[in-house]
Design a protein around this motif. Structure first.
Motif, PDB file in Angstrom:
ATOM      1  N   ILE A  31       0.836  -1.203   0.000  1.00  0.00           N
ATOM      2  CA  ILE A  31       0.000   0.000   0.000  1.00  0.00           C
ATOM      3  C   ILE A  31       0.867   1.248   0.000  1.00  0.00           C
ATOM      4  CG2 ILE A  31      -1.647   1.338   1.383  1.00  0.00           C
ATOM      5  CD1 ILE A  31      -2.892  -1.402   2.181  1.00  0.00           C
ATOM      6  N   SER A  32       1.896   1.269   0.814  1.00  0.00           N
ATOM      7  CA  SER A  32       2.803   2.410   0.871  1.00  0.00           C
ATOM      8  C   SER A  32       3.486   2.634  -0.483  1.00  0.00           C
ATOM      9  CB  SER A  32       3.849   2.193   1.962  1.00  0.00           C
ATOM     10  OG  SER A  32       4.770   3.242   1.992  1.00  0.00           O
ATOM     11  N   PHE A  33       3.950   1.551  -1.085  1.00  0.00           N
ATOM     12  CA  PHE A  33       4.585   1.635  -2.396  1.00  0.00           C
ATOM     13  C   PHE A  33       3.596   2.168  -3.438  1.00  0.00           C
ATOM     14  CE2 PHE A  33       5.607  -0.445  -6.489  1.00  0.00           C
ATOM     15  CZ  PHE A  33       6.822   0.178  -6.739  1.00  0.00           C
ATOM     16  N   THR A  34       2.372   1.695  -3.376  1.00  0.00           N
ATOM     17  CA  THR A  34       1.344   2.137  -4.323  1.00  0.00           C
ATOM     18  C   THR A  34       1.043   3.623  -4.154  1.00  0.00           C
ATOM     19  OG1 THR A  34       0.404  -0.085  -4.364  1.00  0.00           O
ATOM     20  CG2 THR A  34      -1.002   1.710  -5.151  1.00  0.00           C
ATOM     21  N   GLU A  35       1.010   4.088  -2.928  1.00  0.00           N
ATOM     22  CA  GLU A  35       0.800   5.516  -2.682  1.00  0.00           C
ATOM     23  C   GLU A  35       1.926   6.339  -3.313  1.00  0.00           C
ATOM     24  OE1 GLU A  35       0.449   5.541   1.569  1.00  0.00           O
ATOM     25  OE2 GLU A  35      -1.713   5.136   1.498  1.00  0.00           O
ATOM     26  N   GLN A  36       3.152   5.837  -3.240  1.00  0.00           N
ATOM     27  CA  GLN A  36       4.282   6.525  -3.870  1.00  0.00           C
ATOM     28  C   GLN A  36       4.127   6.537  -5.391  1.00  0.00           C
ATOM     29  OE1 GLN A  36       7.888   4.630  -2.508  1.00  0.00           O
ATOM     30  NE2 GLN A  36       7.339   4.932  -0.373  1.00  0.00           N
ATOM     31  N   ILE A  37       3.615   5.449  -5.947  1.00  0.00           N
ATOM     32  CA  ILE A  37       3.401   5.366  -7.389  1.00  0.00           C
ATOM     33  C   ILE A  37       2.317   6.353  -7.823  1.00  0.00           C
ATOM     34  CG2 ILE A  37       2.537   3.857  -9.239  1.00  0.00           C
ATOM     35  CD1 ILE A  37       5.462   3.335  -8.403  1.00  0.00           C
ATOM     36  N   ILE A  38       1.266   6.491  -7.024  1.00  0.00           N
ATOM     37  CA  ILE A  38       0.192   7.449  -7.334  1.00  0.00           C
ATOM     38  C   ILE A  38       0.756   8.864  -7.374  1.00  0.00           C
ATOM     39  CG2 ILE A  38      -1.981   8.455  -6.497  1.00  0.00           C
ATOM     40  CD1 ILE A  38      -2.348   5.629  -7.649  1.00  0.00           C
ATOM     41  N   VAL A  39       1.634   9.206  -6.433  1.00  0.00           N
ATOM     42  CA  VAL A  39       2.279  10.526  -6.429  1.00  0.00           C
ATOM     43  C   VAL A  39       3.126  10.692  -7.692  1.00  0.00           C
ATOM     44  CG1 VAL A  39       4.006  11.955  -5.254  1.00  0.00           C
ATOM     45  CG2 VAL A  39       2.241  10.780  -3.925  1.00  0.00           C
ATOM     46  N   LYS A  40       3.827   9.636  -8.067  1.00  0.00           N
ATOM     47  CA  LYS A  40       4.640   9.678  -9.291  1.00  0.00           C
ATOM     48  C   LYS A  40       3.762   9.910 -10.511  1.00  0.00           C
ATOM     49  CE  LYS A  40       7.959   7.022 -11.987  1.00  0.00           C
ATOM     50  NZ  LYS A  40       8.761   5.796 -12.068  1.00  0.00           N
ATOM     51  N   ILE A  41       2.622   9.227 -10.573  1.00  0.00           N
ATOM     52  CA  ILE A  41       1.697   9.409 -11.694  1.00  0.00           C
ATOM     53  C   ILE A  41       1.233  10.864 -11.759  1.00  0.00           C
ATOM     54  CG2 ILE A  41      -0.608   8.831 -12.564  1.00  0.00           C
ATOM     55  CD1 ILE A  41      -0.096   5.959 -11.463  1.00  0.00           C
ATOM     56  N   THR A  58      -6.394  -1.355  -9.332  1.00  0.00           N
ATOM     57  CA  THR A  58      -6.961  -2.670  -9.644  1.00  0.00           C
ATOM     58  C   THR A  58      -5.911  -3.763  -9.477  1.00  0.00           C
ATOM     59  OG1 THR A  58      -8.537  -1.669 -11.171  1.00  0.00           O
ATOM     60  CG2 THR A  58      -8.130  -4.030 -11.425  1.00  0.00           C
ATOM     61  N   ALA A  59      -4.703  -3.474  -9.908  1.00  0.00           N
ATOM     62  CA  ALA A  59      -3.616  -4.448  -9.774  1.00  0.00           C
ATOM     63  C   ALA A  59      -3.340  -4.751  -8.307  1.00  0.00           C
ATOM     64  CB  ALA A  59      -2.351  -3.930 -10.462  1.00  0.00           C
ATOM     65  N   LEU A  60      -3.312  -3.719  -7.467  1.00  0.00           N
ATOM     66  CA  LEU A  60      -3.068  -3.932  -6.036  1.00  0.00           C
ATOM     67  C   LEU A  60      -4.175  -4.782  -5.420  1.00  0.00           C
ATOM     68  CD1 LEU A  60      -1.389  -3.410  -3.500  1.00  0.00           C
ATOM     69  CD2 LEU A  60      -2.759  -1.338  -3.145  1.00  0.00           C
ATOM     70  N   CYS A  61      -5.415  -4.479  -5.759  1.00  0.00           N
ATOM     71  CA  CYS A  61      -6.529  -5.284  -5.233  1.00  0.00           C
ATOM     72  C   CYS A  61      -6.435  -6.722  -5.717  1.00  0.00           C
ATOM     73  CB  CYS A  61      -7.860  -4.667  -5.653  1.00  0.00           C
ATOM     74  SG  CYS A  61      -8.209  -3.105  -4.822  1.00  0.00           S
ATOM     75  N   SER A  62      -6.063  -6.909  -6.957  1.00  0.00           N
ATOM     76  CA  SER A  62      -5.932  -8.265  -7.511  1.00  0.00           C
ATOM     77  C   SER A  62      -4.844  -9.043  -6.795  1.00  0.00           C
ATOM     78  CB  SER A  62      -5.624  -8.199  -9.002  1.00  0.00           C
ATOM     79  OG  SER A  62      -6.703  -7.641  -9.701  1.00  0.00           O
ATOM     80  N   ILE A  63      -3.734  -8.380  -6.522  1.00  0.00           N
ATOM     81  CA  ILE A  63      -2.643  -9.045  -5.803  1.00  0.00           C
ATOM     82  C   ILE A  63      -3.136  -9.509  -4.438  1.00  0.00           C
ATOM     83  CG2 ILE A  63      -0.428  -8.653  -4.644  1.00  0.00           C
ATOM     84  CD1 ILE A  63       0.230  -6.740  -6.997  1.00  0.00           C
ATOM     85  N   ASN A  64      -3.858  -8.643  -3.758  1.00  0.00           N
ATOM     86  CA  ASN A  64      -4.356  -8.989  -2.419  1.00  0.00           C
ATOM     87  C   ASN A  64      -5.353 -10.135  -2.465  1.00  0.00           C
ATOM     88  OD1 ASN A  64      -2.819  -7.136  -0.946  1.00  0.00           O
ATOM     89  ND2 ASN A  64      -4.250  -5.494  -1.393  1.00  0.00           N
ATOM     90  N   LEU A  65      -6.127 -10.234  -3.527  1.00  0.00           N
ATOM     91  CA  LEU A  65      -7.098 -11.321  -3.642  1.00  0.00           C
ATOM     92  C   LEU A  65      -6.446 -12.655  -3.957  1.00  0.00           C
ATOM     93  CD1 LEU A  65      -9.982  -9.571  -5.606  1.00  0.00           C
ATOM     94  CD2 LEU A  65     -10.028 -10.356  -3.243  1.00  0.00           C
ATOM     95  N   TRP A  66      -5.370 -12.619  -4.758  1.00  0.00           N
ATOM     96  CA  TRP A  66      -4.784 -13.864  -5.243  1.00  0.00           C
ATOM     97  C   TRP A  66      -3.589 -14.329  -4.439  1.00  0.00           C
ATOM     98  CZ3 TRP A  66      -7.687 -16.697  -8.151  1.00  0.00           C
ATOM     99  CH2 TRP A  66      -8.659 -16.074  -8.931  1.00  0.00           C
TER     100      TRP A  66
END
Length: 70
Positions: A31-41, A58-66
């Protein structure tokens, strides 16, 4: 053609994100990494920011599900 180029770049960005996030050990790190990616975007120009953010989320949610529960 320009639309195709942007889509290809979007998927390349997503692939790089996925390659990195699957290596993280726990959900909080992902989640922390994803937040950094959102800032980069947000700082990028010439991209469909909302599209990239949706793809990453969506990718993060998919990872958590699988991901198997430890």
């Amino acid at each position: 053609m320009n639309r195709f180029s942007n889509s290809r770049l979007d998927y390349q960005f997503l692939e790089e994100y996925m390659d990195a996030v699957v290596l993280l050990e726990d959900k909080d790190s992902a989640i922390s990494f994803t937040e950094q990616i959102i800032v980069k975007i947000d700082s990028m120009s010439g991209v469909q920011k909302s599209t990239l953010k949706c793809m990453v989320s969506t990718a993060l949610c998919s990872i958590n599900l699988w991901q198997p529960k430890i």
